[in-house]
Motif scaffolding. Structure first.
Motif, PDB file in Angstrom:
ATOM      1  N   GLY A 240      51.363  64.063  53.340  1.00 39.37           N
ATOM      2  CA  GLY A 240      51.613  63.626  54.709  1.00 39.37           C
ATOM      3  C   GLY A 240      52.110  64.749  55.583  1.00 39.37           C
ATOM      4  O   GLY A 240      52.306  65.893  55.134  1.00 39.37           O
ATOM      5  N   ILE A 241      52.323  64.420  56.838  1.00 41.64           N
ATOM      6  CA  ILE A 241      52.805  65.385  57.826  1.00 41.64           C
ATOM      7  C   ILE A 241      53.693  64.661  58.832  1.00 41.64           C
ATOM      8  O   ILE A 241      53.469  63.482  59.134  1.00 41.64           O
ATOM      9  N   GLN A 242      54.697  65.360  59.302  1.00 40.23           N
ATOM     10  CA  GLN A 242      55.653  64.788  60.254  1.00 40.23           C
ATOM     11  C   GLN A 242      55.994  65.850  61.296  1.00 40.23           C
ATOM     12  O   GLN A 242      56.181  67.024  60.949  1.00 40.23           O
ATOM     13  N   ILE A 243      56.064  65.442  62.554  1.00 40.74           N
ATOM     14  CA  ILE A 243      56.315  66.378  63.648  1.00 40.74           C
ATOM     15  C   ILE A 243      57.432  65.838  64.541  1.00 40.74           C
ATOM     16  O   ILE A 243      57.399  64.665  64.940  1.00 40.74           O
ATOM     17  N   PHE A 244      58.388  66.701  64.860  1.00 42.79           N
ATOM     18  CA  PHE A 244      59.417  66.403  65.849  1.00 42.79           C
ATOM     19  C   PHE A 244      59.282  67.401  66.986  1.00 42.79           C
ATOM     20  O   PHE A 244      59.218  68.608  66.755  1.00 42.79           O
ATOM     21  N   SER A 245      59.238  66.902  68.206  1.00 43.37           N
ATOM     22  CA  SER A 245      59.197  67.796  69.362  1.00 43.37           C
ATOM     23  C   SER A 245      59.641  67.022  70.594  1.00 43.37           C
ATOM     24  O   SER A 245      59.254  65.864  70.775  1.00 43.37           O
ATOM     25  N   GLY A 246      60.436  67.663  71.440  1.00 41.96           N
ATOM     26  CA  GLY A 246      60.959  66.952  72.604  1.00 41.96           C
ATOM     27  C   GLY A 246      61.815  65.786  72.155  1.00 41.96           C
ATOM     28  O   GLY A 246      62.741  65.937  71.364  1.00 41.96           O
ATOM     29  N   ASP A 247      61.482  64.592  72.633  1.00 46.88           N
ATOM     30  CA  ASP A 247      62.227  63.399  72.228  1.00 46.88           C
ATOM     31  C   ASP A 247      61.364  62.470  71.378  1.00 46.88           C
ATOM     32  O   ASP A 247      61.581  61.257  71.362  1.00 46.88           O
ATOM     33  N   ALA A 248      60.384  63.030  70.684  1.00 40.63           N
ATOM     34  CA  ALA A 248      59.455  62.206  69.919  1.00 40.63           C
ATOM     35  C   ALA A 248      59.334  62.670  68.468  1.00 40.63           C
ATOM     36  O   ALA A 248      59.434  63.862  68.166  1.00 40.63           O
ATOM     37  N   ASN A 249      59.108  61.703  67.599  1.00 40.02           N
ATOM     38  CA  ASN A 249      58.817  61.944  66.194  1.00 40.02           C
ATOM     39  C   ASN A 249      57.492  61.265  65.878  1.00 40.02           C
ATOM     40  O   ASN A 249      57.299  60.086  66.174  1.00 40.02           O
ATOM     41  N   TRP A 250      56.564  62.037  65.297  1.00 35.86           N
ATOM     42  CA  TRP A 250      55.323  61.453  64.802  1.00 35.86           C
ATOM     43  C   TRP A 250      55.273  61.610  63.291  1.00 35.86           C
ATOM     44  O   TRP A 250      55.573  62.678  62.754  1.00 35.86           O
ATOM     45  N   CYS A 251      54.908  60.542  62.613  1.00 31.21           N
ATOM     46  CA  CYS A 251      54.868  60.547  61.161  1.00 31.21           C
ATOM     47  C   CYS A 251      53.565  59.920  60.690  1.00 31.21           C
ATOM     48  O   CYS A 251      53.199  58.825  61.141  1.00 31.21           O
ATOM     49  N   SER A 252      52.832  60.620  59.820  1.00 34.73           N
ATOM     50  CA  SER A 252      51.623  60.043  59.250  1.00 34.73           C
ATOM     51  C   SER A 252      51.997  58.886  58.327  1.00 34.73           C
ATOM     52  O   SER A 252      53.097  58.840  57.787  1.00 34.73           O
ATOM     53  N   LYS A 253      51.074  57.966  58.148  1.00 28.26           N
ATOM     54  CA  LYS A 253      51.380  56.773  57.352  1.00 28.26           C
ATOM     55  C   LYS A 253      51.703  57.132  55.908  1.00 28.26           C
ATOM     56  O   LYS A 253      52.502  56.449  55.257  1.00 28.26           O
ATOM     57  N   GLU A 254      51.113  58.220  55.392  1.00 30.94           N
ATOM     58  CA  GLU A 254      51.373  58.606  54.015  1.00 30.94           C
ATOM     59  C   GLU A 254      52.812  59.074  53.828  1.00 30.94           C
ATOM     60  O   GLU A 254      53.439  58.795  52.820  1.00 30.94           O
ATOM     61  N   MET A 255      53.352  59.777  54.830  1.00 31.70           N
ATOM     62  CA  MET A 255      54.709  60.298  54.704  1.00 31.70           C
ATOM     63  C   MET A 255      55.749  59.230  55.024  1.00 31.70           C
ATOM     64  O   MET A 255      56.898  59.334  54.610  1.00 31.70           O
ATOM     65  N   ALA A 256      55.360  58.202  55.767  1.00 29.77           N
ATOM     66  CA  ALA A 256      56.291  57.130  56.115  1.00 29.77           C
ATOM     67  C   ALA A 256      56.717  56.346  54.884  1.00 29.77           C
ATOM     68  O   ALA A 256      57.825  55.810  54.822  1.00 29.77           O
ATOM     69  N   GLN A 257      55.837  56.250  53.887  1.00 26.35           N
ATOM     70  CA  GLN A 257      56.110  55.540  52.649  1.00 26.35           C
ATOM     71  C   GLN A 257      56.575  54.116  52.937  1.00 26.35           C
ATOM     72  O   GLN A 257      55.835  53.325  53.504  1.00 26.35           O
ATOM     73  N   ASN A 258      57.815  53.780  52.584  1.00 30.50           N
ATOM     74  CA  ASN A 258      58.280  52.408  52.731  1.00 30.50           C
ATOM     75  C   ASN A 258      58.912  52.119  54.094  1.00 30.50           C
ATOM     76  O   ASN A 258      59.424  51.026  54.323  1.00 30.50           O
ATOM     77  N   ILE A 259      58.884  53.103  54.993  1.00 38.36           N
ATOM     78  CA  ILE A 259      59.469  52.917  56.321  1.00 38.36           C
ATOM     79  C   ILE A 259      58.451  52.223  57.215  1.00 38.36           C
ATOM     80  O   ILE A 259      57.269  52.568  57.213  1.00 38.36           O
ATOM     81  N   ALA A 260      58.897  51.248  57.975  1.00 38.98           N
ATOM     82  CA  ALA A 260      57.994  50.525  58.870  1.00 38.98           C
ATOM     83  C   ALA A 260      57.393  51.491  59.882  1.00 38.98           C
ATOM     84  O   ALA A 260      58.104  52.256  60.536  1.00 38.98           O
ATOM     85  N   MET A 261      56.076  51.470  59.998  1.00 40.79           N
ATOM     86  CA  MET A 261      55.389  52.376  60.909  1.00 40.79           C
ATOM     87  C   MET A 261      55.505  51.912  62.347  1.00 40.79           C
ATOM     88  O   MET A 261      55.364  50.730  62.653  1.00 40.79           O
ATOM     89  N   LYS A 262      55.775  52.845  63.235  1.00 40.08           N
ATOM     90  CA  LYS A 262      55.788  52.573  64.665  1.00 40.08           C
ATOM     91  C   LYS A 262      54.346  52.631  65.181  1.00 40.08           C
ATOM     92  O   LYS A 262      53.471  53.215  64.552  1.00 40.08           O
ATOM     93  N   PRO A 263      54.088  52.041  66.346  1.00 39.84           N
ATOM     94  CA  PRO A 263      52.737  52.146  66.928  1.00 39.84           C
ATOM     95  C   PRO A 263      52.298  53.604  67.045  1.00 39.84           C
ATOM     96  O   PRO A 263      53.034  54.429  67.570  1.00 39.84           O
ATOM     97  N   GLN A 264      51.127  53.881  66.499  1.00 42.65           N
ATOM     98  CA  GLN A 264      50.543  55.235  66.482  1.00 42.65           C
ATOM     99  C   GLN A 264      51.418  56.246  65.725  1.00 42.65           C
ATOM    100  O   GLN A 264      51.213  57.449  65.836  1.00 42.65           O
ATOM    101  N   GLY A 265      52.382  55.768  64.984  1.00 42.93           N
ATOM    102  CA  GLY A 265      53.237  56.661  64.207  1.00 42.93           C
ATOM    103  C   GLY A 265      54.336  57.327  65.003  1.00 42.93           C
ATOM    104  O   GLY A 265      55.058  58.182  64.486  1.00 42.93           O
TER     105      GLY A 265
END
Length: 289
Positions: A240-265
């Motif tokens: 998976g891959i995860q990105i933090f920038s500005g005031d946003a976090n994007w997380c691919s579904k594979e890296m989210a694992q058991n964490i509830a996914m937000k819309p569009q990650g």
């Protein structure tokens, strides 16, 4: 110089939005002070993902530059509570070096934007040749290096900073994963992308999604595929891959694992991070099967 005590975090600092929030809280607490020594306290901390030393190191570097702060930490406390800071060279030690070197750590290091050759050497000899990694074919290894070098190129050309960027990695044997984080202190994803796509980019989350889709801010070069290629490769191999920038976090579904996914990650950070932090997760179970 006067000394101030600041706690690094509480419980565990993991590679997710909660962990990043704790490091940003540490940064905000330190930013209240100038011209003094910050003694980093680990009393409440039980765990720190070693790869997040890239983000921690970047934040500390900015504080030393902007607020003229120096940092200290108790070595005995580190040994007891957070020895990964020794294992990955985040904290340099001169004695008992072999005692602290562990094969699970991929070294913490900083590179200035013009140090392409040094960064390439690190990718080749420290990250992708780490004993926990598979024996990549020459073709796959070169492709991964090319894609990571494109991320470097974006820092060099578009981050608008002369500050170094920082890297660090960690093998987690129980989960059979390797995480690698690269963090810069530039302007982040939003500013450049908003400038060229003002009609469709409303916030940092939009900018991250635009970049992960393989788009580029470089009008005279094809580019822009590094993040997309890494995302596809890691997803295909259950990483998976995860990105933090500005005031946003994007997380691919594979890296989210058991964490509830937000819309569009995408999820929002309550604190603003001026820069970009990209974490890659390699799944050893799949890559070595």
């Amino acid at each position: 110089m006067q000394t101030q005590e600041v706690y690094l975090g509480q419980d565990g600092i993991y590679t997710n939005s909660v962990g990043v929030k704790q490091l940003l809280d540490f940064y905000e607490d330190c930013k209240k002070f100038t011209d003094c020594v910050i003694h980093i306290k680990l009393d409440n901390l039980l765990w720190l993902d070693g790869n997040l030393c890239a983000l921690l190191g970047a934040l500390i570097f900015r504080l030393t530059q902007d607020n003229n702060l120096k940092f200290g930490i108790d070595a005995a406390e580190v040994t007891k509570k957070c020895s990964v800071l020794f294992h990955n060279d985040f904290l340099k030690i001169e004695q008992n070096v072999n005692l602290y070197k562990e094969s699970s750590s991929i070294p913490f290091k900083g590179f200035y934007p013009k140090q392409k050759d040094e960064f390439t050497d690190y990718l080749d000899n420290e990250l992708l040749s780490h004993k926990a990694m598979p024996k990549f074919s020459t073709e796959i290894k070169e492709k991964l290096i090319d894609d990571l070098i494109e991320i470097y190129g974006n820092i060099d050309k578009h981050a608008e900073t002369e500050f170094p960027f920082f890297v660090c990695g960690q093998h987690f044997p129980k989960q059979e994963i390797i995480r690698f984080t690269i963090c810069d202190l530039g302007v982040g994803f939003y500013k450049k992308i908003k400038h060229i796509k003002p009609d469709i980019i409303a916030n940092s989350g939009d900018a991250i999604l635009w970049a992960i889709d393989g788009n580029s801010t470089k009008p005279d070069a094809p580019g822009g595929k590094g993040l997309k290629n890494l995302h596809e490769y890691l997803s295909e191999n259950k990483g998976g891959i995860q990105i933090f920038s500005g005031d946003a976090n994007w997380c691919s579904k594979e890296m989210a694992q058991n964490i509830a996914m937000k819309p569009q990650g995408i999820s929002q950070l309550k604190k603003m991070f001026t820069g970009s932090s990209i974490s890659l997760e390699f799944n050893k179970k799949v890559l070595l099967s």
